[in-house]
Design a protein around this motif. Structure first.
Motif, short mmCIF file in Angstrom:
data_model
loop_
_atom_site.label_atom_id
_atom_site.label_comp_id
_atom_site.label_asym_id
_atom_site.label_seq_id
_atom_site.Cartn_x
_atom_site.Cartn_y
_atom_site.Cartn_z
N THR A 96 0.70 -1.22 -0.06
CA THR A 96 0.01 0.06 -0.03
C THR A 96 0.72 0.95 0.04
O THR A 96 0.65 2.10 -0.91
CB THR A 96 -1.05 0.02 1.33
OG1 THR A 96 -1.46 -1.27 1.45
CG2 THR A 96 -1.96 1.15 1.29
N LEU A 98 4.11 1.37 -1.02
CA LEU A 98 5.05 1.64 -2.04
C LEU A 98 4.16 2.07 -3.38
O LEU A 98 4.93 2.36 -4.26
CB LEU A 98 5.98 0.57 -2.19
CG LEU A 98 6.95 0.41 -0.98
CD1 LEU A 98 7.74 -0.93 -1.20
CD2 LEU A 98 7.88 1.74 -0.37
N LEU A 99 3.17 1.52 -3.39
CA LEU A 99 2.44 1.53 -4.69
C LEU A 99 2.31 2.89 -5.28
O LEU A 99 2.70 3.02 -6.57
CB LEU A 99 0.92 1.22 -4.58
CG LEU A 99 0.26 1.13 -5.95
CD1 LEU A 99 1.07 -0.05 -6.81
CD2 LEU A 99 -1.28 0.69 -5.83
N ASP A 101 4.76 4.94 -5.31
CA ASP A 101 6.12 5.47 -5.94
C ASP A 101 6.51 4.28 -7.09
O ASP A 101 7.11 4.71 -7.89
CB ASP A 101 7.03 5.18 -4.77
CG ASP A 101 7.19 6.54 -3.81
OD1 ASP A 101 7.42 7.42 -4.26
OD2 ASP A 101 6.55 6.14 -2.72
N LEU A 103 4.07 2.74 -8.90
CA LEU A 103 3.19 2.91 -10.15
C LEU A 103 3.77 3.51 -11.27
O LEU A 103 3.45 3.09 -12.45
CB LEU A 103 1.74 3.38 -9.58
CG LEU A 103 0.51 2.82 -10.42
CD1 LEU A 103 0.57 1.31 -10.83
CD2 LEU A 103 -0.66 3.27 -9.75
N CYS A 118 -6.46 0.86 -13.75
CA CYS A 118 -5.42 1.33 -12.67
C CYS A 118 -6.32 2.51 -12.10
O CYS A 118 -6.22 2.88 -10.79
CB CYS A 118 -4.43 1.70 -13.14
SG CYS A 118 -3.05 0.74 -12.49
N ARG A 119 -7.18 3.33 -12.96
CA ARG A 119 -7.80 4.73 -12.28
C ARG A 119 -8.85 4.09 -11.46
O ARG A 119 -9.32 5.05 -10.61
CB ARG A 119 -8.25 5.39 -13.38
CG ARG A 119 -7.36 5.76 -14.46
CD ARG A 119 -7.96 6.64 -15.72
NE ARG A 119 -8.24 7.93 -15.16
CZ ARG A 119 -9.38 8.70 -15.37
NH1 ARG A 119 -10.61 7.93 -15.59
NH2 ARG A 119 -9.57 9.97 -14.74
N SER A 120 -9.43 3.02 -11.40
CA SER A 120 -10.50 2.75 -10.49
C SER A 120 -10.17 1.92 -9.16
O SER A 120 -11.14 1.54 -8.62
CB SER A 120 -11.27 1.43 -11.26
OG SER A 120 -11.80 2.12 -12.58
N ILE A 121 -8.70 1.73 -8.94
CA ILE A 121 -8.40 1.06 -8.01
C ILE A 121 -8.47 1.66 -6.57
O ILE A 121 -9.18 1.47 -5.65
CB ILE A 121 -6.87 0.44 -7.75
CG1 ILE A 121 -6.71 -0.38 -9.26
CG2 ILE A 121 -6.58 -0.23 -6.61
CD1 ILE A 121 -5.19 -0.65 -9.50
N SER A 122 -8.10 2.85 -6.70
CA SER A 122 -8.35 3.98 -5.72
C SER A 122 -7.99 5.52 -6.20
O SER A 122 -7.70 5.51 -7.28
CB SER A 122 -7.15 3.75 -4.67
OG SER A 122 -5.69 3.94 -5.38
N LYS A 123 -8.37 6.49 -5.29
CA LYS A 123 -8.11 7.72 -5.66
C LYS A 123 -6.74 8.04 -6.13
O LYS A 123 -6.46 8.82 -6.82
CB LYS A 123 -8.61 8.63 -4.74
CG LYS A 123 -8.80 9.96 -4.81
CD LYS A 123 -9.61 10.87 -3.94
CE LYS A 123 -9.46 12.52 -4.17
NZ LYS A 123 -10.17 13.14 -3.18
N THR A 124 -5.81 7.55 -5.08
CA THR A 124 -4.55 7.74 -5.24
C THR A 124 -3.85 7.14 -6.49
O THR A 124 -3.09 7.79 -7.28
CB THR A 124 -3.60 7.03 -4.02
OG1 THR A 124 -4.15 7.37 -2.79
CG2 THR A 124 -2.29 7.38 -4.09
N LYS A 126 -5.58 6.48 -9.17
CA LYS A 126 -6.13 7.37 -10.28
C LYS A 126 -5.50 8.65 -10.55
O LYS A 126 -4.93 9.10 -11.60
CB LYS A 126 -7.59 7.72 -9.90
CG LYS A 126 -8.40 8.61 -10.98
CD LYS A 126 -9.59 9.27 -10.46
CE LYS A 126 -10.11 10.10 -11.52
NZ LYS A 126 -11.14 10.84 -11.41
#
Lengths: 550, 169
Positions: A96, A98-99, A101, A103, A118-124, A126
């Motif tokens: 969680t 490191l993602l 940095d 991605l 990938c935009r749908s996984i989380s706001k971060t 996205k």
């Protein structure tokens, strides 16, 4: 408590590593290759690694976990790398943390569906995807690059996403507004929109592609409705757009089409990259005095007017934005025909770093030889013959090219000449069918070495040109990479010339041979690498590596 | 044989041949900088990598050792001139190398490969993470990466609509 338990594990791990190291060390002599050898240090140092003194044993793991919550992402990475105990404490949260940095690196391997997923996984995630896409797509440097690697998925994926924002009819605009539920934010009262600050950017790539078409009646009404609906959309959301690709296609009245385009531009105050095509009325002049004034686009730095056939329109755009441009793509004939006075032209682009000229003719090169632009990348894309002066001027074509290049001696870092120079009429220097003779021909004595030129790109068959070969050997002493296109090549023995280049050009690291895009799968792109680049010996023959197309 | 001492963030030191170390763009630059600034040509460079811990540094060096005879790839996928090198294929050794690692270690390895400019290792680790995303559902990905949705209000629905536009157009 967990911290206390982790210590024996840490000790065990270090001991295990030491054993492994000993084994590696034993095998080292046999391999005669070097090598990760050992973890060195005194017993004290090993003890320090094992006990991680930076960890305060007084605090329980729960307290540390609480402290870590207040750290920034960068600080968390520092904590992970500080000691085994802290690393293990964050182990369950590592993916969680490191993602964000990691991605941006992984996105380079994604295609369009993966990017959207990938935009749908989380706001971060996205935000990271959007930022990565946008920083690539609205970069002048990236936009200017010519890519020959179809294995790069990310540029293709972003291109595909960008194509989604294409508006060619009223229906496109309406569907867009409907799909994204934007209706309630659109307001025909512009003053209300200016006060409405909470809407978010609906353009993923911060770019749009539009078609301006103004046919005669009865369809004229439809296109007028399209114009009004797109104007309304841009009035509300235009400030989010940083890149515009606009095509004016108007067989009846191109002035009207350009006028509409200018109206759109007034809604795009943050535009950075502008590419305009207006080639439906070939060669016909447009009276620019009848056009509305161009807006002040303070961020505009990239302009592509290579597909505007009307010289007066291209001149209007270049003169309006010239002083702020870092990148320009234009027709060689524009430089030849432009009504811009020579003195004005000389200093028209004081910040211009990148220039691509399409359709270069002798007059273009003559003008280019006299300008004061700080060019770093110069790309001659195609060459044209001027019929009226072919006999006299074409004889000097190569010399004109080199004269133009010489004008940028102090600033140029990359030169690309997309032409087979052997097919241009050559000065009477030497037999240019034999590259070895060419290599030994006398060099130009008055040539100043270009101190920053690192990259040269051309057709491989140009290696048969004596003048070009002399230019490389005498003027490009600092060159590090040469890229050769081989798609139209009849040049038979580039390897010998490449060896000579490695011998004569001390900084040359690599020579690339690129097959054309029409080549069948399985044809190899060849890379010649100086063998000494990895060894400690000062000189040596070039090594050859061949990379398969993926 | 010329050696270089590479020290991890947690103080572990690795003695590595300079030939091998120079396959990392970062280490190559550091060694060359040391050479230029050192009066003694025989002196052994010492390089501290403050952002990579021993366990990860060991894995990077192990990978470099295995691939020491591969062609060197550039650090960036596309170089300044817009032309990159083709990606390296993944060998059975690479697959065995990555197989026992959990996702957290692989992600640390990506950051390390990027920092040390080891393009081949960056390729294979990124592809491994990519394989954990491609073809999965959003929930499966969240589970794999231990992520929680941090969307607020209608943000998730808005994202779904934006994606739908891109898919359908």
């Amino acid at each position: 408590m967990e911290m206390e338990k982790s210590r024996p594990d840490s000790l065990k791990r270090v001991k295990l590593e030491e054993n492994t190291k000993e084994k590696e060390k034993e095998g080292e002599d046999e391999k005669q290759s070097i090598v990760v050898i050992e973890e060195t240090g005194t017993e004290d140092r090993k003890l320090k690694v094992a006990r991680s003194p930076k960890t305060n044993p007084v605090l329980v793991p729960e307290i540390w976990e609480h402290v870590f919550r207040y750290l920034s992402r960068k600080e968390v990475i520092t904590v992970i790398n500080t000691c085994i105990e802290w690393n293990q404490l964050l182990d369950s949260k590592k993916t969680t943390l490191l993602l964000p940095d990691v991605l941006p690196f992984v996105l380079a391997y994604f295609d369009k569906p993966d990017l959207l997923l990938c935009r749908s996984i989380s706001k971060t995630s996205k935000q990271i995807v959007d930022q990565t896409i946008q920083s690539y797509w609205i970069s002048s440097e990236e936009t200017f690059k010519v890519r020959y690697e179809d294995s790069d998925r990310f540029p293709l994926a972003v291109h595909a996403v960008s194509d989604s924002f294409r508006f060619t009819s009223k229906r496109d605009v309406e569907t867009f507004i409907q799909t994204l539920n934007l209706q309630e934010h659109l307001n025909e009262d512009q003053n209300l929109n200016e006060n409405h600050n909470n809407e978010t950017n609906p353009f993923l790539t911060r770019s749009i592609n539009i078609l301006v078409n103004t046919p005669s009646s009865p369809q004229e009404v439809l296109y007028q409705q399209f114009f009004q609906s797109l104007q309304l959309l841009l009035t509300t959301y235009g400030r989010f757009i940083h890149r515009l690709n606009g095509v004016v296609w108007d067989m009846m009245n191109e002035t009207q089409g350009i006028t509409k385009m200018v109206h759109y531009l007034h809604q795009l105050p943050n535009l950075k990259i502008l590419e305009i095509t207006a080639d439906s009325l070939a060669g016909e002049e447009i009276e620019v005095m009848g056009l509305p004034p161009l807006p002040s686009l303070e961020d505009l730095e990239y302009l592509d007017v290579s597909d505007i056939l009307a010289e007066s329109v291209a001149t209007l755009f270049t003169q309006t934005y010239g002083t702020q441009l870092t990148t320009l793509v234009c027709e060689g004939s524009w430089l030849k025909l432009t009504s811009t006075e020579e003195l004005v032209l000389k200093t028209l682009f004081p910040k211009l770093k990148r220039l691509r000229l399409e359709g270069v003719c002798p007059s273009t090169l003559s003008k280019l030889s006299n300008v004061n632009w700080p060019l770093e990348i110069l790309h001659f894309d195609t060459f044209l013959t001027e019929e009226e002066t072919a006999t006299e001027i074409d004889k000097k074509m190569e010399q004109l090219i080199l004269n133009a290049v010489r004008n940028f001696t102090q600033t140029l870092t990359q030169l690309e000449i997309n032409a087979d120079l052997t097919k241009l009429p050559q000065p009477q220097l030497a037999d240019d069918d034999n590259h070895e003779e060419g290599a030994e021909a006398p060099l130009e004595s008055d040539v100043e070495v270009m101190p920053k030129l690192k990259v040269l790109i051309s057709e491989v068959s140009s290696m048969g040109s004596t003048l070009f070969w002399n230019f490389i050997l005498s003027k490009c002493k600092k060159i590090e990479k040469i890229h050769f296109h081989t798609k139209h090549s009849s040049f038979e023995n580039p390897m010998e010339v490449a060896k000579t280049a490695f011998d004569k050009l001390p900084n040359l690291e690599k020579i690339y041979f690129w097959p054309g895009p029409e080549e069948e799968d399985g044809v190899q792109r060849t890379v010649l690498t100086r063998a000494t680049s990895l060894s400690s010996t000062p000189t040596g023959n070039p090594g050859v590596s061949q990379c398969q197309k993926s | 044989m010329a050696l270089v001492r590479v020290i991890s963030s947690d103080g572990a030191a690795f003695l590595v041949s300079q030939r091998l170390a120079k396959r990392s763009g970062k280490l190559k630059t550091e060694i060359e900088t040391f050479r230029k600034s050192s009066d003694n040509s025989e002196a052994q460079p010492e390089i501290r990598i403050v952002t990579i811990r021993a366990e990860i540094l060991r894995l990077v060096l192990q990978w470099l050792q295995q691939h020491q005879n591969d062609p060197v790839l550039p650090a960036n996928q596309n170089e300044q001139d817009g032309r990159g090198d083709a990606e390296m294929g993944q060998s059975q050794w690479d697959r065995d190398f990555l197989a026992p690692m959990d996702l957290g270690i692989v992600m640390e390895l990506i950051l390390a490969a990027n920092h040390l400019e080891v393009k081949g290792l960056l390729d294979i680790t990124c592809k491994l993470v990519e394989s954990k995303i491609t073809g999965r559902t959003v929930d499966e990905i969240r589970t794999a990466f231990k992520l929680k949705s941090d969307f607020k209000g209608n943000e998730e629905e808005q994202t779904r609509l934006e994606n739908r536009w891109c898919v359908e157009n």
